[in-house]
Design a protein around this motif. Structure first.
Motif, PDB file in Angstrom:
ATOM      1  N   THR A   1       0.862  -1.181   0.000  1.00  0.00           N
ATOM      2  CA  THR A   1       0.000   0.000   0.000  1.00  0.00           C
ATOM      3  C   THR A   1       0.894   1.225   0.000  1.00  0.00           C
ATOM      4  OG1 THR A   1      -1.810  -1.082   1.187  1.00  0.00           O
ATOM      5  CG2 THR A   1      -1.726   1.326   1.272  1.00  0.00           C
TER       6      THR A   1
ATOM      7  N   GLU B   1       0.991   5.276   0.384  1.00  0.00           N
ATOM      8  CA  GLU B   1       0.134   6.283   1.017  1.00  0.00           C
ATOM      9  C   GLU B   1       0.758   7.672   0.927  1.00  0.00           C
ATOM     10  OE1 GLU B   1      -0.746   7.044   5.581  1.00  0.00           O
ATOM     11  OE2 GLU B   1      -2.033   5.461   4.790  1.00  0.00           O
TER      12      GLU B   1
ATOM     13  N   MET C   1      -2.091  -1.070  -3.601  1.00  0.00           N
ATOM     14  CA  MET C   1      -3.210  -0.223  -3.202  1.00  0.00           C
ATOM     15  C   MET C   1      -2.677   1.188  -2.995  1.00  0.00           C
ATOM     16  SD  MET C   1      -5.715  -2.380  -3.201  1.00  0.00           S
ATOM     17  CE  MET C   1      -7.040  -1.463  -2.383  1.00  0.00           C
TER      18      MET C   1
ATOM     19  N   ARG D   1      -3.446   5.076  -1.301  1.00  0.00           N
ATOM     20  CA  ARG D   1      -4.255   5.722  -0.262  1.00  0.00           C
ATOM     21  C   ARG D   1      -3.807   7.176  -0.093  1.00  0.00           C
ATOM     22  NH1 ARG D   1      -3.986   5.744   5.674  1.00  0.00           N
ATOM     23  NH2 ARG D   1      -6.084   5.788   6.557  1.00  0.00           N
TER      24      ARG D   1
ATOM     25  N   TYR E   1      -4.379  10.254   2.447  1.00  0.00           N
ATOM     26  CA  TYR E   1      -4.884  10.595   3.771  1.00  0.00           C
ATOM     27  C   TYR E   1      -4.739  12.097   3.979  1.00  0.00           C
ATOM     28  CZ  TYR E   1      -5.355  10.835   8.839  1.00  0.00           C
ATOM     29  OH  TYR E   1      -5.752  11.160  10.111  1.00  0.00           O
TER      30      TYR E   1
ATOM     31  N   HIS F   1     -12.989   8.038  -4.740  1.00  0.00           N
ATOM     32  CA  HIS F   1     -12.944   7.086  -3.624  1.00  0.00           C
ATOM     33  C   HIS F   1     -13.933   5.940  -3.806  1.00  0.00           C
ATOM     34  CE1 HIS F   1     -12.541   5.590   0.468  1.00  0.00           C
ATOM     35  NE2 HIS F   1     -13.854   5.690   0.614  1.00  0.00           N
TER      36      HIS F   1
ATOM     37  N   SER G   1      -8.086   4.768  -2.449  1.00  0.00           N
ATOM     38  CA  SER G   1      -8.987   5.199  -1.373  1.00  0.00           C
ATOM     39  C   SER G   1      -8.536   6.564  -0.875  1.00  0.00           C
ATOM     40  CB  SER G   1      -8.988   4.196  -0.216  1.00  0.00           C
ATOM     41  OG  SER G   1      -7.709   4.109   0.387  1.00  0.00           O
TER      42      SER G   1
ATOM     43  N   GLU H   1      -9.088   9.152   2.407  1.00  0.00           N
ATOM     44  CA  GLU H   1      -9.620   9.214   3.768  1.00  0.00           C
ATOM     45  C   GLU H   1      -9.360  10.587   4.362  1.00  0.00           C
ATOM     46  OE1 GLU H   1      -8.998   7.234   8.218  1.00  0.00           O
ATOM     47  OE2 GLU H   1      -8.249   6.186   6.435  1.00  0.00           O
TER      48      GLU H   1
END
Length: 347
Positions: free
Chosen positions: A17, A19, A59, A61, A63, A77, A128, A130
């Motif tokens: 992942t 990020e 993945m 991400r 944030y 998302h 994703s 967040e």
């Protein structure tokens, strides 16, 4: 940390992942044409296209803190299949056409829109976004579950963040990746949590001081370091003493601020133990040099078992507290039998 991305999580099966972390207190990092949002998307796609990242095993991400949102970000998302990917493209094109001119981030927008019919849905399904915490540490606090009190949760959070940062920085300074092994890190946090739950144990929430901090203090040759030089304890032991001194001082400050301790008579107890050890050394080691006597007194003191406010303390605390006492201008604690005269000449 700060390697493949702001944070990269690697799993044992080879997947990962990546990020990106954005702290955006003065602007909305998830607005429709935010440079933070689109630059992140563009960079991820560029890494996929160059082969630096394998799409099928990664993945992605984003944030963002504090809490922010945007219509396009929300659509990115939630997109996860061909239909939602198509709807996202239509949304982006419609909102862009409504602008008087193309946004500054348009190059990254075109990069996303230009993905193939099969690649776009898979990429979006792996992305994703967040933004649910006003402060980033809240994302860590929720990991502990409902069994801990608010106070314990805050201490666990501060400790975990501090340890992760210090371990990563230490690796980076050595020229390695800022990587932590998840298993050993979890074990360290579990041990700290267990100590927090011991009613008669004061768990240290300070972290090991950095090499730079230790070197800086050591180079200043404070009194407690000069005391160690007098008895020729050695460079390694001097460095350890500085680290213990700094960490014990930090712990005292933290514990006092959190109300765990009220300054009691620990120093009096340590001075009393010092006097007993010094007398014992004078009786049993009179035939040895004063440097040897000083080193023996130091060793006996550092092995002293004492409590603070009736509670057990970490291993570094008593040695650090003794070095604090040895640093006092007119203090009683001195390792060499003639330390006062020698230090006066040294001045």
């Amino acid at each position: 940390m700060e390697g493949e991305d702001d944070v990269a999580v690697r799993f044992s099966n080879g997947e990962k992942t990546l990020e990106q972390v954005k702290s955006a207190t003065k602007h909305n990092a998830l607005s429709d044409w935010s440079n933070d949002l689109w630059k992140t998307i563009g960079n991820w796609i560029a890494d996929i296209e160059t082969g630096a990242v394998e799409l099928h095993r990664t993945m992605f991400r984003l944030y963002v803190t504090p809490v922010q949102s945007g219509e396009i970000a929300d659509a990115i998302h939630t997109a996860s299949d061909v239909q939602t990917a198509t709807e996202l493209k239509q949304l982006i094109i419609a909102k862009r056409n409504a602008l008087s001119r193309k946004p500054r981030c348009n190059k990254s927008v075109e990069t996303l829109l230009g993905l193939g019919e099969s690649t776009l849905p898979e990429f979006l399904a792996r992305v994703s976004i967040e933004s649910t915490h006003e402060r980033p540490e809240h994302s860590v606090e929720r990991l502990w579950g409902p069994t801990y009190s608010d106070e314990t949760t805050q201490r666990l959070t501060s400790y975990a963040i501090g340890v992760a940062r210090d371990k990563a920085n230490a690796q980076i300074k050595l020229g390695h990746e800022g990587a932590l092994n998840a298993g050993s890190f979890k074990n360290e946090i579990r041990l700290f949590a267990a100590r927090l739950n011991l009613p008669n144990f004061l768990a240290s929430t300070s972290t090991q001081p950095s090499d730079d901090a230790v070197t800086e203090v050591h180079a200043q040759r404070p009194k407690f370091v000069r005391q160690l030089e007098i008895i020729n304890i050695g460079q390694d032991q001097e460095t350890r003493a500085v680290a213990d001194y700094l960490r014990a001082s930090a712990d005292k400050t933290i514990w006092a601020e959190e109300g765990d301790i009220v300054q009691g008579d620990l120093d009096t107890s340590l001075v009393r133990s010092f006097q007993l050890h010094k007398s014992e050394v004078e009786d049993l080691h009179a035939e040895h040099s004063e440097e040897v006597q000083g080193r023996q007194t130091l060793r006996l003191c550092l092995r002293t078992s004492a409590k603070l406010a009736g509670q057990e303390v970490p291993d570094h605390f008593i040695p650090g507290s003794y070095h604090e006492l040895a640093d006092e201008p007119e203090g009683e604690v001195g390792w060499h039998p003639n330390h006062q005269a020698i230090l006066s000449e040294d001045k």
